[in-house]
Enzyme design. Structure first.
Site: not given
Ligand code: ACO
Length: 359
Positions: A146, A286, A316
């Protein structure tokens, strides 16, 4: 390396001496021997097909409410089966060239930032060179996930300021839908396809790129990766069955590192220009997650009206993300000629970066 570059700029014998008064105009520090690396045209392209959160509710166990509150994303664009990263990149490139008033034949260099090349080789940049008819241009791909577009801007600036090239095309382009596991709700809701491009040219004593910061921490490479398809794990029936050719991410850790990485990069860029965040008219982060953007903005002391956000429409798009946002911000008149803007990014690697531009 950057400290060294800055020192060289400050001490270069042919540069006019820098006074404290000149520091108030950050351009004075980066206008080297009358050369300026100006962004003379931007353009973007996203594929026609849209997948909404409601569509995803039918594909995996998720809800619009979860996706919206956790990320801010409402929909994303997905390329057709016969539409590849080089196609998205070429369309964005032609728009940027048209806006710059530059023909493809005038290009000296094409840099394509992508983690989803059409194929391992030849480079997507060479395929784009052929598609847009830029026969004179050298061409290579750049892989910084990214952060790729800002890495590309910095590389273009180095070539332009060193008098190697005068006209460089930088494109961030991704077909992330080709490496997303559409059965994994943790990742498939986050990503989209698209491309954004910028034409950078030497413009004597003009506005342009003031500084670009790049950083990386390979110690955190495992947070976000696609393990299959390289020399470590070539494609086999077993690797495909084990889902090795899909993107994998540790979301929570990536989130924490993203906030710190973008903060570090943005603060360093501001420090180099000796300006305060209040001087920046528009901040283009980003577009990965609304909560990451809010956390970084708050810690930077930025006002909401300074931040440009379009992730609700595209999700993203990795290397394309800030490039598409930059094009949209320009088109919507978010800033004018002479305003200072800042781009800030983070991505797999881990990598990060920030750029300050006098528009
Ligand atoms: N729908 C419903 N529930 C979901 C989903 C979904 N799509 N995805 C995950 N969950 C669940 C999980 O399984 C978890 O359940 P559990 O508690 O029973 O295990 C629960 O939701 C909470 O998950 P968390 O990991 O606590 O959710 P969080 O608030 O951290 O949000 C997210 C997750 C959105 C992925 C966040 O961590 C994030 O944005 N991280 C950064 C990601 C990012 O920016 N990546 C890009 C990098 S760019 C590149 O180089 C390609």
């Amino acid at each position: 390396m950057f400290a060294l570059k800055l020192e060289l700029l400050l001490t270069a014998p042919n540069m006019s001496p820098i006074t404290s008064a000149k520091f108030k105009n950050p351009r004075a520090k980066y206008n080297f021997q009358g050369r300026t690396c100006s962004i003379t045209g931007v353009g973007s392209y996203v594929p026609a097909k849209v997948i909404t959160n409601a569509d995803l509710e039918k594909m995996v166990d998720t809800t619009d409410e979860w996706i919206t509150t956790r990320t801010g994303i409402k929909e994303r664009h997905i390329a057709a089966q016969d539409e590849f990263t080089s196609d998205l990149a070429s369309r964005a490139a032609l728009r940027a060239l048209e806006n710059a008033g530059v023909t493809p034949q005038q290009l000296d260099l094409i840099i394509i930032a992508t983690i989803t090349p059409d194929m391992p080789f030849p480079s997507t940049a060479c395929l784009v060179q052929r598609k847009i008819g830029a026969h004179r241009a050298a061409a290579f791909d750049l892989e910084a996930a990214c952060s790729g577009f800002i890495y590309g801007l910095e590389i273009a600036q180095q070539f332009i300021m060193s008098r190697t090239y005068d006209t460089v095309l930088v494109v961030g382009a991704e077909k992330l839908s080709s490496i997303v596991d559409w059965k994994d709700r943790n990742t498939c809701v986050l990503f989209g396809d698209g491309a954004g491009a910028a034409v950078l040219q030497n413009r004597p004593n003009a506005h342009g790129l003031l500084t670009a910061v790049m950083g990386a921490d390979g110690g955190k490479a495992d947070l976000l990766s696609m393990p299959g398809g390289g020399s470590r794990c070539p494609a086999t029936a077993e690797s495909v069955a084990a889902h090795m050719h899909y993107l994998r991410m540790e979301g929570k850790e990536t989130f924490k590192n993203a906030v710190q990485a973008m903060l570090t990069a943005a603060r360093e860029a501001l420090r180099r220009c000796e300006i305060d965040i209040s001087r920046i008219k528009c901040i283009i982060p980003h577009q990965a997650n609304r909560r990451i953007i809010d956390a970084v903005s708050e810690r930077l002391g930025a006002k909401p009206e300074q931040i440009f956000i379009n992730l609700h429409k595209y999700g993203n798009t990795s290397a394309a993300s800030v490039a598409i946002a930059l094009d949209e911000a320009v088109a919507s008149g978010r800033f004018q000629r002479g305003d200072l803007i800042m781009l800030m990014v983070f991505g797999a690697g881990l990598t990060w970066g920030a750029a300050v531009i006098e528009w």
